[in-house]
Enzyme design. Structure first.
Site, short mmCIF file in Angstrom:
data_model
loop_
_atom_site.label_atom_id
_atom_site.label_comp_id
_atom_site.label_asym_id
_atom_site.label_seq_id
_atom_site.Cartn_x
_atom_site.Cartn_y
_atom_site.Cartn_z
N ALA A 66 0.85 -1.19 0.00
CA ALA A 66 0.00 0.00 0.00
C ALA A 66 0.88 1.24 0.00
CB ALA A 66 -0.91 0.00 1.23
N GLY A 112 -0.31 -5.06 1.03
CA GLY A 112 -1.54 -4.98 0.25
C GLY A 112 -1.43 -5.68 -1.09
N GLU A 115 -2.11 -9.26 -0.33
CA GLU A 115 -3.54 -9.34 -0.02
C GLU A 115 -4.38 -9.26 -1.30
OE1 GLU A 115 -4.19 -7.46 4.32
OE2 GLU A 115 -3.08 -6.15 2.95
N GLU A 135 3.61 -5.89 7.62
CA GLU A 135 2.95 -4.82 8.37
C GLU A 135 3.43 -4.67 9.81
OE1 GLU A 135 0.12 -5.70 4.98
OE2 GLU A 135 1.48 -6.83 6.28
#
Length: 255
Positions: A66, A112, A115, A135
């Site tokens: 992200a 992300g 994911e 993360e």
């Protein structure tokens, strides 16, 4: 919508969405998530398209994560809104789309990015792919479904190890644990992914749509009953009639 961060190409019954932010290794920012969401809606309603491939531009990165700069100063309320919105408009949308979405993981798939790949129905990877959920090194946990989808794919123990350690794994390890289906040289990745897409596209789109929804309930107490219901419903549809007729007549079905 005019797309700035993604490129869409169509070939026969397959559409390829390429995330194209090379300056940031294709990191997911709010605009890219919005564009991906809109493009999925567009392709879902396109009757000519039966399979969607999702990949990253270049050979270094699928999605490197992200865009941290966008949420670095968020408070709890804004952070929860970010995660919930992302899940609703993109990650859950992919998982529950009525058409198969295949991730062609070319390079880094971190945070992300992993994911995003995990929300797809199938994952192929290049030999240079590196996958992980880093993360906790930021004092966070995955917010786009990583703690939920990874254990379902690889088991709770391996998922905990990956999440707690934040270590990256290579493509071969990802295949060994069931995180990706196949591994190919980077030059062959998209070709092999398109071959799979073409094979899928020749099958009944209605049956595949029902199979997606039933499989998504495989860890639910509604799974078996949903399978039975869909199995019965398909007997009333043209695809089943064509498929059975083609089998009896020893020809390829025309769905």
């Amino acid at each position: 919508m005019i797309y700035e961060n993604i490129i869409i190409t169509k070939e026969s019954k397959t559409a390829t969405i390429t995330i194209n932010r090379p300056e940031s290794l294709n990191a997911l920012n709010a605009k890219t998530i919005k564009e991906l969401s809109y493009s999925l809606d567009e392709l879902a309603s396109d009757n000519e398209i039966r399979v969607i491939i999702l990949t990253g531009g270049g050979e270094k990165s699928f999605v490197a994560g992200a865009d941290i700069k966008e949420f670095s100063d968020f408070n709890q309320e804004k952070a929860e809104e970010l995660a919930r919105n992302g899940q609703n408009i993109l990650f859950n949308k992919i998982e529950n789309l009525s058409k198969p979405v295949i991730a062609a993981v070319n390079g880094f798939a971190l945070g992300g990015g992993l994911e995003l790949a995990m929300s797809c129905h199938i994952r192929y990877a290049s030999e240079n792919a590196r996958l992980g959920l880093p993360e906790v090194t930021l004092g966070l946990i995955p917010g786009y479904g990583g703690t939920q989808r990874l254990p379902k794919l690889v088991g709770k123990g391996i998922a905990n190890e990956m999440i707690f350690s934040a270590k990256m794994i290579n493509a071969q390890k990802a295949k060994e644990i069931g995180l990706v289906n196949e591994v190919y040289p980077i030059a062959d990745l998209l070709t092999q992914t398109k071959e799979l897409a073409a094979t899928i596209a020749n099958n009944s789109p209605m049956a595949i749509s029902k199979a997606i929804h039933a499989t998504n309930l495989s860890d639910s107490d509604k799974g078996f009953e949903t399978e039975i219901k869909y199995f019965g419903e398909l007997f009333e549809l043209d695809d089943k009639k064509e498929g059975v007729s083609a089998f009896i007549e020893k020809r390829k079905p025309n769905f």
